[in-house]
Design an enzyme around this catalytic site. Structure first.
Site, short mmCIF file in Angstrom:
data_model
loop_
_atom_site.label_atom_id
_atom_site.label_comp_id
_atom_site.label_asym_id
_atom_site.label_seq_id
_atom_site.Cartn_x
_atom_site.Cartn_y
_atom_site.Cartn_z
N GLY A 197 0.82 -1.20 0.00
CA GLY A 197 0.00 0.00 0.00
C GLY A 197 0.85 1.24 0.00
N GLY A 202 0.45 5.87 0.15
CA GLY A 202 -0.39 7.05 0.29
C GLY A 202 0.42 8.29 0.00
N ASN A 203 -0.11 9.44 0.37
CA ASN A 203 0.59 10.69 0.09
C ASN A 203 1.86 10.83 0.92
OD1 ASN A 203 -1.35 11.53 -1.76
ND2 ASN A 203 -2.64 12.39 -0.15
N PHE A 204 1.83 10.32 2.14
CA PHE A 204 2.96 10.52 3.04
C PHE A 204 3.55 9.21 3.55
CE2 PHE A 204 -0.24 13.90 3.96
CZ PHE A 204 0.37 14.90 3.22
N ALA A 205 3.03 8.06 3.14
CA ALA A 205 3.44 6.81 3.76
C ALA A 205 3.51 5.67 2.75
CB ALA A 205 2.47 6.44 4.88
N ILE A 206 4.28 4.65 3.12
CA ILE A 206 4.40 3.41 2.36
C ILE A 206 4.10 2.26 3.33
CG2 ILE A 206 5.90 1.99 0.91
CD1 ILE A 206 7.66 4.49 0.57
N VAL A 207 3.44 1.23 2.84
CA VAL A 207 3.09 0.09 3.68
C VAL A 207 3.73 -1.17 3.10
CG1 VAL A 207 1.23 -1.24 4.72
CG2 VAL A 207 0.91 1.20 4.28
N LYS A 265 3.95 0.30 8.33
CA LYS A 265 3.64 1.58 7.70
C LYS A 265 4.75 2.56 8.06
CE LYS A 265 0.01 5.11 7.32
NZ LYS A 265 -1.37 5.49 7.71
N ASP A 270 -11.69 9.94 6.35
CA ASP A 270 -11.14 9.49 5.07
C ASP A 270 -11.57 8.05 4.77
OD1 ASP A 270 -9.76 9.83 2.71
OD2 ASP A 270 -7.82 9.27 3.54
#
EC number: 2.7.11.1
Length: 745
Positions: free
Chosen positions: A486, A488-493, A508, A600
């Site tokens: 996964g 997002g704008n500020f993170a990686i999973v 995360k 969200d």
């Protein structure tokens, strides 16, 4: 032989001391007598002072035990004055030593009983005219102690009186404490009742009369009885004998004090537990109420409760307020909280329509049929006329003018399904955002790896711009790193695996450099997740905060996110959608009960567990990066455009119900494969205009095989007005969500 006057500050002596002084006086010279007396006085002064302090402490403690220190002190002073006067009139040639026991300042004084004696303050005076001294000590302490009780003197207990509005059988009443100390006059009680009633109901004037439940006029406070109910009449109205709402709430739950000016108890009811929470859908019967009594467990009451549960379900009704045409039209959300009985529905309608004549007395359907029972509000009719005591013109009142008809159609716009066909190509889902990763790190990072496992880790991290050495030591030593699952704008999973147990988890990694000025979102996410413990919410296992990154070890769900599942199957059946909306509704209800809004909710943040056939078994809510606690209206514009609620776009303030709107969008997507509000080329401005308008459809052929129940649920979740939009609990209570008991949990 004359004796020298002996002076000693604060000297208090008894008869034995004076006798010893007398006995030694003839045999000694004046100077010798003075020295001996001084020696004796000095030897006893410490002991006497200690005794005085003990007496004063004992008296002060009794004063504190009294209900009224001032009144008690005045009584003691009066009694002591009487005793002193008695001794003054009966004693001659004697010295009277008196202690002002009743005085609050604790001063001491010596008074003379006769003009033949010399009197000095704080001085012992011996009569020089006689060879002997008669000393009378007037100390009423022992007598006063007998009159001081050992415990606090009880005061008169205030009466707990319940008051109803004259002729109003729906008003549950208010309970206030009544006493002579609180209300010095009956007029003062009238004023207080007028104020309290004005805060709860509409009254025609000030309270002027109070009746008992039999219609007898009450004229004084002494006629009021503890625990009884009375009726307040305004402007000297005659007593109206109706069946007052005496069973609305226990007397102990309705107490109003001077400081509680807003205790409106009319809707302060405990919400019945959702069937998804109390075991009705799992075949497990709820536990019986404590006490084991048979009064509440009779078959008749049980059947009534069962009928009520089966009748009441969340729905929005349209109300037409009686008056001059065109009449006001408004909406009301009915659910188990405000509609446990027919009378409660009338109370809820009264608060919305606010008739000039007061309470709503009569309700009619659009066709003019009188509504007489609770089930009538939950039948096929959803538009009702509300009347008070005014006269009804059956020939004209139930005819709608053109303007009224248009207003009702606008309210019903979200339910326009008949005859609508999708023109043009099928709408598409919005594109799932992909993160653009930073450039690769230097090759020196790769050379630092010492094992094939570290090489694979370094290669994987290189593509994301994160160095292997940046990982916290406890995470690096405990888990092995897997693939990216996964972003997002500020993170990686990443998917990670525990080295010892082999269990899978999610890691995360939040890049702090990319959320400068928004660090509070990171702190809020961790703070919120540490509070949560729910089967349909992702669990936080470990959090590590470093200078550049925040690392969160989370629960892992094998099926991936819901967005990918929708992409694969396009649309889900009602049965599958019901499972997911139940789990999402339960998670939202848990969050909202703690005052937390997610902000969200979207398919990318919903993780699903699938069986071998690809069917959804479980759904969990994840990603609390925008979650926060709600203490007041929020105004920050945030979220994902497709799922954002209209009140966010209008910037009028929002609360918990924006999550319900987003869940309604998701339910719509699950059933047809595209959102209700779309814009060409995913342009935001046209999309936002469509969301604010609140107009959408259930177009054929994509909705031709979908039932009315889920359409009704979606329509209630996508209400533009947050006041009438469903709550998360209403989602669980809706008849479509409850349907198909055995197979969907």
């Amino acid at each position: 032989m004359e004796f020298d006057e002996i002076k000693k500050h604060s000297l208090n002596c008894n008869a034995d001391v004076l006798s010893s002084l007398q006995a030694s006086a003839p045999a000694s010279s004046p100077h010798t007598v003075t020295l001996k007396v001084n020696a004796v006085a000095e030897a006893t002064i410490t002991e006497k002072r200690n005794q005085q302090q003990n007496v004063q402490k004992d008296f002060d403690s009794h004063n504190r035990d009294c209900d009224s220190p001032v009144s008690s002190t005045s009584e003691l002073e009066k009694e002591f004055d009487d005793l002193r006067n008695l001794h003054t009139s009966s004693l001659t040639n004697s010295v009277v030593l008196g202690k002002s026991i009743g005085s609050l300042n604790g001063d001491y004084s010596v008074t003379s009983a006769s003009s033949r004696t010399k009197t000095l303050e704080n001085v012992v005076t011996i009569d020089s005219a006689s060879g002997s001294t008669c000393l009378a000590i007037a100390s009423p302490v022992d007598h006063i102690k007998k009159r001081i009780p050992n415990s606090r003197t009880p005061t008169r207990k205030a009466l707990r009186i319940k008051f109803y509005r004259n002729g109003d059988r729906f008003y549950p009443g208010i309970t206030i404490p009544v006493s002579n100390e609180r209300y010095r006059s009956f007029e003062r009680l009238y004023e207080d009742l007028t104020r309290l009633l004005e805060e709860n109901v509409k009254i025609p004037g000030a309270v002027r009369t109070i009746y008992n439940m039999c219609g007898k006029k009450i004229t004084s406070l002494d006629e009021l009885e503890d625990g009884q109910s009375y009726v307040c009449s305004c402007n000297n109205e005659n007593f109206k004998k109706v069946e007052y709402n005496t069973g609305s709430q226990p007397l102990s739950n309705l107490t109003l004090t001077n400081n509680s000016r807003s205790n409106n108890q009319r809707l302060a009811k405990c919400r019945p537990a959702s069937p998804l929470k109390n075991g009705l859908l799992t075949g497990i019967s709820p536990l019986p109420a404590s006490g084991g009594g048979t009064g509440n467990g009779s078959p008749l009451i049980a059947s009534r409760l069962s009928d009520r549960v089966s009748v009441v379900h969340p729905r929005i009704v349209t109300l037409i307020r009686s008056g001059t045409k065109p009449r006001r039209i408004m909406r009301l959300l009915l659910n188990k909280r405000n509609s446990p009985s027919f009378d409660h529905v009338l109370t809820a309608i009264t608060q919305v329509v606010r008739l000039d004549t007061g309470y709503v007395r009569k309700v009619f359907t659009l066709s003019g049929i009188s509504v007489v029972q609770l089930s009538d509000f939950f039948g096929s009719d959803d538009v009702f006329f509300a009347y008070g005591t005014e006269r009804i013109n059956y020939a004209e009142d139930f005819k709608l003018e053109a303007e009224e008809y248009r207003a009702i159609n606008v309210i019903r716009k979200t339910m326009r399904t008949a005859g609508t066909t999708c023109k043009g190509p099928k709408p598409k889902m919005p594109i799932k955002s992909k993160k653009v990763y930073p450039p690769l790190v230097d090759s020196e990072v790769l050379k630092a790896a010492t094992s094939p496992e570290d090489d694979s880790h370094a290669t994987l991290l290189t593509s994301t711009g994160i160095e292997i050495n940046e990982l916290p030591l406890n995470i690096r030593n405990t888990y092995t790193l897997g693939r990216i699952i996964g972003d997002g704008n500020f993170a990686i999973v990443f998917k990670i695996k525990h080295r010892q147990t082999g269990d899978s988890y999610a890691l995360k990694i939040i890049d702090k450099n990319k959320c400068k000025g928004k660090e509070h979102y990171i702190d809020a996410e961790v703070r919120v997740m540490k509070k949560l413990n729910h089967p349909h919410i992702i669990s936080l296992i470990l959090s590590v905060d470093q200078n550049t990154n925040m690392y969160l070890v989370l629960e892992y769900v094998s099926g991936g996110d819901l967005f990918d599942a929708i992409t694969q199957v396009t649309r889900f059946s009602e049965s599958q959608s019901r499972i997911m909306i139940r789990h999402l509704g339960a998670a939202m209800t848990y969050l909202h009960s703690m005052g937390i809004v997610h902000r969200d909710i979207k398919p990318e943040n919903l993780l699903v567990k699938l069986d071998e056939h690809g069917n959804v078994l479980e759904l969990k809510l994840a990603d609390f990066g925008l979650a926060c606690e709600v203490n007041d209206l929020l105004y920050a514009v945030c979220g994902t455009p497709t799922y954002v609620a209209p009140e966010i776009l209008l910037e009028v303030g929002y609360g918990l119900k924006i999550d319900v709107w987003a869940a309604g969008i998701i339910l719509y997507i699950l059933l047809c494969g595209f959102p209700p509000f779309v814009a060409p080329d995913n342009q935001q401005e046209p999309l936002f205009d469509a969301i604010i308008s609140g107009i959408y459809e259930f177009p054929d052929p994509y909705w031709s095989d979908i039932g009315d129940g889920v359409r009704d649920l979606i329509a209630n979740m996508l209400q533009s007005d947050p006041d009438v939009r469903f709550t998360s609990e209403d989602i669980l209570d809706h008849y479509w969500t409850i349907g198909n008991k055995g197979n969907d949990l």
